[in-house]
Structure formats: C-alpha cells, structure tokens
Motif scaffolding. Structure first.
Motif, PDB file in Angstrom:
ATOM      1  N   GLY A 194      88.482 -19.246  22.986  1.00  0.00           N
ATOM      2  CA  GLY A 194      89.479 -19.381  21.922  1.00  0.00           C
ATOM      3  C   GLY A 194      89.090 -20.322  20.812  1.00  0.00           C
ATOM      4  N   THR A 195      87.930 -20.969  20.916  1.00  0.00           N
ATOM      5  CA  THR A 195      87.476 -21.853  19.851  1.00  0.00           C
ATOM      6  C   THR A 195      86.734 -21.054  18.786  1.00  0.00           C
ATOM      7  OG1 THR A 195      85.410 -22.313  21.014  1.00  0.00           O
ATOM      8  CG2 THR A 195      87.264 -23.786  21.434  1.00  0.00           C
ATOM      9  N   THR A 196      86.628 -21.638  17.607  1.00  0.00           N
ATOM     10  CA  THR A 196      85.938 -20.963  16.508  1.00  0.00           C
ATOM     11  C   THR A 196      84.436 -21.176  16.610  1.00  0.00           C
ATOM     12  OG1 THR A 196      87.849 -21.328  15.086  1.00  0.00           O
ATOM     13  CG2 THR A 196      85.802 -20.760  14.004  1.00  0.00           C
ATOM     14  N   SER A 197      83.675 -20.140  16.341  1.00  0.00           N
ATOM     15  CA  SER A 197      82.220 -20.229  16.407  1.00  0.00           C
ATOM     16  C   SER A 197      81.684 -21.150  15.319  1.00  0.00           C
ATOM     17  CB  SER A 197      81.620 -18.833  16.223  1.00  0.00           C
ATOM     18  OG  SER A 197      80.225 -18.916  16.051  1.00  0.00           O
ATOM     19  N   ASP A 198      80.620 -21.895  15.652  1.00  0.00           N
ATOM     20  CA  ASP A 198      79.940 -22.735  14.675  1.00  0.00           C
ATOM     21  C   ASP A 198      78.726 -22.033  14.068  1.00  0.00           C
ATOM     22  OD1 ASP A 198      81.661 -24.911  14.855  1.00  0.00           O
ATOM     23  OD2 ASP A 198      80.616 -25.715  16.603  1.00  0.00           O
ATOM     24  N   LYS A 199      78.496 -20.794  14.448  1.00  0.00           N
ATOM     25  CA  LYS A 199      77.364 -20.051  13.917  1.00  0.00           C
ATOM     26  C   LYS A 199      77.619 -19.670  12.461  1.00  0.00           C
ATOM     27  CE  LYS A 199      77.787 -16.901  16.996  1.00  0.00           C
ATOM     28  NZ  LYS A 199      77.590 -15.653  17.787  1.00  0.00           N
ATOM     29  N   ALA A 200      76.524 -19.549  11.710  1.00  0.00           N
ATOM     30  CA  ALA A 200      76.650 -19.082  10.330  1.00  0.00           C
ATOM     31  C   ALA A 200      77.074 -17.624  10.328  1.00  0.00           C
ATOM     32  CB  ALA A 200      75.326 -19.250   9.593  1.00  0.00           C
ATOM     33  N   THR A 201      77.925 -17.281   9.379  1.00  0.00           N
ATOM     34  CA  THR A 201      78.329 -15.888   9.257  1.00  0.00           C
ATOM     35  C   THR A 201      77.117 -15.033   8.890  1.00  0.00           C
ATOM     36  OG1 THR A 201      80.039 -14.467   8.279  1.00  0.00           O
ATOM     37  CG2 THR A 201      78.899 -15.972   6.797  1.00  0.00           C
ATOM     38  N   PRO A 202      77.002 -13.811   9.408  1.00  0.00           N
ATOM     39  CA  PRO A 202      75.827 -12.989   9.094  1.00  0.00           C
ATOM     40  C   PRO A 202      75.669 -12.755   7.591  1.00  0.00           C
ATOM     41  CG  PRO A 202      77.053 -12.052  10.937  1.00  0.00           C
ATOM     42  CD  PRO A 202      77.898 -13.171  10.382  1.00  0.00           C
ATOM     43  N   LEU A 203      74.436 -12.712   7.155  1.00  0.00           N
ATOM     44  CA  LEU A 203      74.165 -12.478   5.735  1.00  0.00           C
ATOM     45  C   LEU A 203      74.584 -11.068   5.338  1.00  0.00           C
ATOM     46  CD1 LEU A 203      70.621 -14.099   5.375  1.00  0.00           C
ATOM     47  CD2 LEU A 203      72.808 -15.032   4.593  1.00  0.00           C
ATOM     48  N   PRO A 204      75.143 -10.911   4.131  1.00  0.00           N
ATOM     49  CA  PRO A 204      75.556  -9.576   3.670  1.00  0.00           C
ATOM     50  C   PRO A 204      74.456  -8.828   2.936  1.00  0.00           C
ATOM     51  CG  PRO A 204      76.322 -11.205   2.109  1.00  0.00           C
ATOM     52  CD  PRO A 204      75.590 -11.969   3.195  1.00  0.00           C
ATOM     53  N   PHE A 205      73.211  -9.204   3.188  1.00  0.00           N
ATOM     54  CA  PHE A 205      72.072  -8.525   2.553  1.00  0.00           C
ATOM     55  C   PHE A 205      70.870  -8.648   3.477  1.00  0.00           C
ATOM     56  CE2 PHE A 205      72.528 -12.844   0.854  1.00  0.00           C
ATOM     57  CZ  PHE A 205      71.299 -13.412   1.167  1.00  0.00           C
ATOM     58  N   SER A 206      69.924  -7.731   3.326  1.00  0.00           N
ATOM     59  CA  SER A 206      68.699  -7.798   4.113  1.00  0.00           C
ATOM     60  C   SER A 206      67.752  -8.803   3.475  1.00  0.00           C
ATOM     61  CB  SER A 206      68.047  -6.422   4.209  1.00  0.00           C
ATOM     62  OG  SER A 206      67.540  -6.026   2.947  1.00  0.00           O
ATOM     63  N   THR A 207      66.763  -9.269   4.258  1.00  0.00           N
ATOM     64  CA  THR A 207      65.875 -10.326   3.778  1.00  0.00           C
ATOM     65  C   THR A 207      64.408  -9.922   3.845  1.00  0.00           C
ATOM     66  OG1 THR A 207      65.852 -11.311   6.004  1.00  0.00           O
ATOM     67  CG2 THR A 207      67.517 -12.119   4.448  1.00  0.00           C
ATOM     68  N   GLN A 208      64.138  -8.628   3.827  1.00  0.00           N
ATOM     69  CA  GLN A 208      62.754  -8.172   3.928  1.00  0.00           C
ATOM     70  C   GLN A 208      61.985  -8.354   2.619  1.00  0.00           C
ATOM     71  OE1 GLN A 208      63.039  -4.124   5.293  1.00  0.00           O
ATOM     72  NE2 GLN A 208      63.751  -4.703   7.337  1.00  0.00           N
ATOM     73  N   ASP A 209      62.701  -8.629   1.532  1.00  0.00           N
ATOM     74  CA  ASP A 209      62.035  -8.757   0.233  1.00  0.00           C
ATOM     75  C   ASP A 209      61.302 -10.076   0.077  1.00  0.00           C
ATOM     76  OD1 ASP A 209      64.629 -10.023   0.236  1.00  0.00           O
ATOM     77  OD2 ASP A 209      64.423 -10.270  -1.934  1.00  0.00           O
ATOM     78  N   LEU A 210      61.739 -11.118   0.810  1.00  0.00           N
ATOM     79  CA  LEU A 210      61.189 -12.453   0.598  1.00  0.00           C
ATOM     80  C   LEU A 210      61.425 -13.290   1.856  1.00  0.00           C
ATOM     81  CD1 LEU A 210      59.885 -14.231  -1.693  1.00  0.00           C
ATOM     82  CD2 LEU A 210      62.196 -15.082  -2.160  1.00  0.00           C
ATOM     83  N   ARG A 211      60.498 -14.158   2.156  1.00  0.00           N
ATOM     84  CA  ARG A 211      60.637 -15.072   3.296  1.00  0.00           C
ATOM     85  C   ARG A 211      61.986 -15.803   3.179  1.00  0.00           C
ATOM     86  NH1 ARG A 211      56.713 -17.930   6.583  1.00  0.00           N
ATOM     87  NH2 ARG A 211      57.631 -19.865   7.394  1.00  0.00           N
ATOM     88  N   THR A 212      62.778 -15.768   4.261  1.00  0.00           N
ATOM     89  CA  THR A 212      64.150 -16.274   4.200  1.00  0.00           C
ATOM     90  C   THR A 212      64.523 -17.019   5.478  1.00  0.00           C
ATOM     91  OG1 THR A 212      64.827 -14.411   2.803  1.00  0.00           O
ATOM     92  CG2 THR A 212      66.588 -15.627   3.888  1.00  0.00           C
ATOM     93  N   ARG A 213      65.284 -18.086   5.338  1.00  0.00           N
ATOM     94  CA  ARG A 213      65.908 -18.778   6.464  1.00  0.00           C
ATOM     95  C   ARG A 213      67.402 -18.879   6.190  1.00  0.00           C
ATOM     96  NH1 ARG A 213      62.257 -22.736   9.476  1.00  0.00           N
ATOM     97  NH2 ARG A 213      60.179 -22.560   8.522  1.00  0.00           N
ATOM     98  N   GLN A 214      68.179 -18.947   7.264  1.00  0.00           N
ATOM     99  CA  GLN A 214      69.611 -19.174   7.135  1.00  0.00           C
ATOM    100  C   GLN A 214      69.993 -20.433   7.895  1.00  0.00           C
ATOM    101  OE1 GLN A 214      72.300 -16.288   8.895  1.00  0.00           O
ATOM    102  NE2 GLN A 214      73.875 -16.673   7.346  1.00  0.00           N
ATOM    103  N   VAL A 215      70.857 -21.240   7.287  1.00  0.00           N
ATOM    104  CA  VAL A 215      71.295 -22.501   7.871  1.00  0.00           C
ATOM    105  C   VAL A 215      72.820 -22.548   7.826  1.00  0.00           C
ATOM    106  CG1 VAL A 215      71.260 -25.030   7.613  1.00  0.00           C
ATOM    107  CG2 VAL A 215      69.187 -23.688   7.130  1.00  0.00           C
ATOM    108  N   PRO A 216      73.479 -22.945   8.918  1.00  0.00           N
ATOM    109  CA  PRO A 216      74.940 -23.081   8.872  1.00  0.00           C
ATOM    110  C   PRO A 216      75.366 -24.134   7.848  1.00  0.00           C
ATOM    111  CG  PRO A 216      74.162 -23.061  11.150  1.00  0.00           C
ATOM    112  CD  PRO A 216      72.942 -23.194  10.281  1.00  0.00           C
ATOM    113  N   LEU A 217      76.338 -23.800   7.039  1.00  0.00           N
ATOM    114  CA  LEU A 217      76.885 -24.721   6.045  1.00  0.00           C
ATOM    115  C   LEU A 217      77.983 -25.539   6.708  1.00  0.00           C
ATOM    116  CD1 LEU A 217      76.763 -25.522   3.018  1.00  0.00           C
ATOM    117  CD2 LEU A 217      78.525 -23.794   2.594  1.00  0.00           C
ATOM    118  N   ARG A 218      77.830 -26.865   6.708  1.00  0.00           N
ATOM    119  CA  ARG A 218      78.732 -27.750   7.433  1.00  0.00           C
ATOM    120  C   ARG A 218      79.170 -28.895   6.537  1.00  0.00           C
ATOM    121  NH1 ARG A 218      74.205 -28.737  11.995  1.00  0.00           N
ATOM    122  NH2 ARG A 218      74.122 -30.660  10.766  1.00  0.00           N
ATOM    123  N   GLY A 219      80.101 -29.670   7.065  1.00  0.00           N
ATOM    124  CA  GLY A 219      80.594 -30.802   6.302  1.00  0.00           C
ATOM    125  C   GLY A 219      79.522 -31.823   5.992  1.00  0.00           C
TER     126      GLY A 219
END
Length: 371
Positions: A194-219
């Motif tokens: 019942g707790t909220t996930s701390d994971k970053a929401t999935p990206l709404p675009f593909s990342t095959q065009d360029l080297r990409t990382r995703q980081v959770p945005l936090r306080g």
C-alpha cells in the motif's frame, strides 16, 4: 492576422480528423530549450495548465530541457496560473549587477545567482512538484563523459570541440562525449503493502537514439537537477554531485536535446503529443543547429501536434523577432529597455492562447499543416 499555426504528424492529424482535440487526448507535453524564446509561450502554458487540462483526468508526461524544464516544473505547482505568471515576471526582471571593475559576469557569479533564484522560487514547494497527482515530470540534463567528465579552462572547450565533431559525423556518436540524463518524478503505482513506489516513472519515449540514463527525481536532488538542466556551457558552471545520480559534470539539457526530437510513446488512450513551441522545426540537439537536414520531421514525431507562432506574426513583435538571449548583451545595463521589449512581446502573445482556445471550440482542419 492569424497569430498561430498548427503542424501535425500523420497519426496526430488522423486522430484530430476523427475526434477533434480534447484535453483527455493529451498524454505528453514537451518543452524546448531556447532561453528567452520560451517567454512567448507563457500565455499558452497558463491556458493549457490552468484551464484546459483541468477538464481531464489522465496522467500527462511533462518533458523539459533548460527553460522548458523550468516551465514544466512550475506547471506542476498547486496553483499553476499564479506560478507560471510569476515565472514570466521573474524571468523578465532578472538582472545581475556587475561588480566594480568587471566588464562581464563570471560563470561562477551567474550560477550562484541563478541557483539562489531557483531556491527562492521553489522554497517550501518541491513536494508539490514531485507529488502532483497527474503530471509525471522529466527534467533533461547533459552529463559529460571522458574529457568532459570534469570542467576546466582547457578541458571544457576541447571536450565540446570533440563533441561537435562527433555529432557532425552522427548524432549517436555524441554519446561518447555527452549522455542524456533524465530526472523523472516517482512512479504513481502502489506497492503490494500500500505504500507508494520510489521508482522513477517510466520514460514516455525510447532511448535508442542516444546514450541515456534515468534517475529518480527526489527532494534532495530536485534543485540541482533543475539547475543542471539550465546550465548553459561557458555561461554557467556545470552542476556536480547530484544526489542519486552518477558522478560527473551536468550541463544544460538542450545540448543533447535542444527541442526534444524524441521517439515518443504515448498511451493509446491519450495518443497526442502536444507541443507548444516557438517554431515549426523540432531540432534534435543544440549541436545540430548547423545541420539543417536534421531539422526535418521524422516518424518519431508522428503523434505530435506543434502549435507555434506564425512567422509573420513574430515580425510584428518588438525588433521583429522573439525575445532572445542576445538581448542581455544588446541592452547591457539598460535593464528597463530590455524589460520593456520582453514585456511587450509577452503581452502580445496572449493572442496565441486566445486563438488556440477558439480553435479548440471550432477545429478547422484546413489550418493543420504537415509537421
């Protein structure tokens, strides 16, 4: 005179022909880098986030770089109309006094002042941005690699020279020098307890065009991530030591993604990528400005509807153009003159929002041009 033009990819046009454009159709909103040019979109932002989208309930991904990141983060505040109006006022009024004996500001001075302004703007309100019930925020920054992994008097210009040369050969080669890093707000899904996930929401675009990382945005990394997304090389210092992110130097997100020409993947129920933009062309990265062949549309933008000022209308603005970063040098210490010109341009741009509102009530398909 018409002030607004509409440019659509084939999938977006097909959808609008069948259904019109409804608030519930919008699943993604990009926001470009471009400095003061973004001011012209203020009235459209206030209409879209303060009025139109309030008639729908679907999640919407907001993807921004540089001033676009600032605009989209502000749209996530609890009272977006007032917040976006303040952003416009603060941006127009920004001024850095020159210390005695200096002819120009140093990057350290500009970075320190800009960071202080951001902290004042979002003071006590970061949770409003991160916990918005509908909007999923994605802030884009550019992380230096190899030579650009550190900032330095010689390293930075040499690194960007290498990045320019690599990008000239192929955009994907840019990833050897700079990588896209996307700071994304939390996933809204609930865990089994019942707790909220701390994971970053999935990206709404593909990342095959360029080297990409995703980081959770936090306080603890929001302010640094936003400042990094706005840190123009050679004008501001890169940001270091962002909590939860790989170590290194982080610069303006517009370097890798100037106008966010990404392969968007909107949800089937909300298939439109609505792009309030200051021009028709969606340029991939800042280093692509010289390569006009890369300014053309592509299948990546099939679901996109760009709404942008008509070039003929732009010529009616002060100086016959949009506000521009060169205005800081053009007007120098004559702050009142620059503020007058920028304020006149933003006041004139209210007609963009009015015209978009009218078009939504009575969609005229003949006005939709190919993107």
């Amino acid at each position: 005179m018409s002030s607004l033009r509409f440019y659509a990819g084939p999938a977006a046009r097909s959808h609008i022909e069948q259904h019109g454009l409804r608030a519930r159709d919008v699943g993604i909103i990009p926001a470009a880098a471009g400095g003061p040019k973004g001011l012209i979109l203020g009235p459209l932002d206030r209409f879209i986030f303060g009025h139109w989208l309030t008639h729908s309930a679907q999640p919407v991904h907001l993807v921004g770089a540089s001033i676009g990141a600032w605009r989209m983060a502000t749209a996530c505040l609890d009272q977006p109309l007032a917040a976006l109006a303040r952003l416009e006022r603060d941006y127009i009024a920004q001024h850095h006094e020159l210390p005695p004996g200096q002819k120009r500001h140093s990057p350290d001075q500009i970075s320190a002042r800009f960071g202080a302004n951001l902290r004042q703007f979002y003071s006590g309100r970061i949770d409003e941005v991160l916990r918005h019930p509908r909007y999923r925020l994605h802030l884009v920054a550019s992380r230096g690699r190899h030579v650009l992994a550190q900032d330095g008097r010689w390293r930075t210009p040499l690194g960007y020279l290498g990045a320019f040369a690599a990008n000239a050969v192929h955009r994907k080669a840019l990833g050897a020098w700079l990588e896209r890093v996307v700071f994304s707000s939390r996933d809204s899904d609930m865990e089994g307890d019942g707790t909220t996930s701390d994971k970053a929401t999935p990206l709404p675009f593909s990342t095959q065009d360029l080297r990409t990382r995703q980081v959770p945005l936090r306080g603890d990394n929001f302010m640094d991530a936003l400042q990094a997304s706005c840190s123009i090389p050679f004008m501001l210092r890169p940001v270091h030591g962002i909590a939860g992110a790989p170590p290194g130097t982080y610069w303006d997100g517009g370097i890798t993604d100037y106008h966010l020409h990404l392969r968007y993947q909107p949800a089937a129920a909300s298939p439109i990528v609505l792009y309030p933009h200051f021009q028709k062309n969606v340029v991939p990265g800042w280093l692509d400005k010289a390569w006009k062949r890369r300014h053309r549309s592509s299948p990546a933008l099939d679901n996109m509807l760009v709404i942008a000022p008509d070039p003929a209308w732009v010529q009616t603005l002060p100086n016959g153009r949009l506000p521009d970063r060169t205005d800081f040098a053009r007007y120098g210490q004559d702050i009142a003159a620059r503020m007058k010109v920028w304020s006149a341009a933003t006041a004139a741009s209210r007609c963009l929002a009015d015209e978009f509102d009218d078009w939504l009530q009575r969609p005229d398909l003949s006005r939709i041009e190919a993107l």
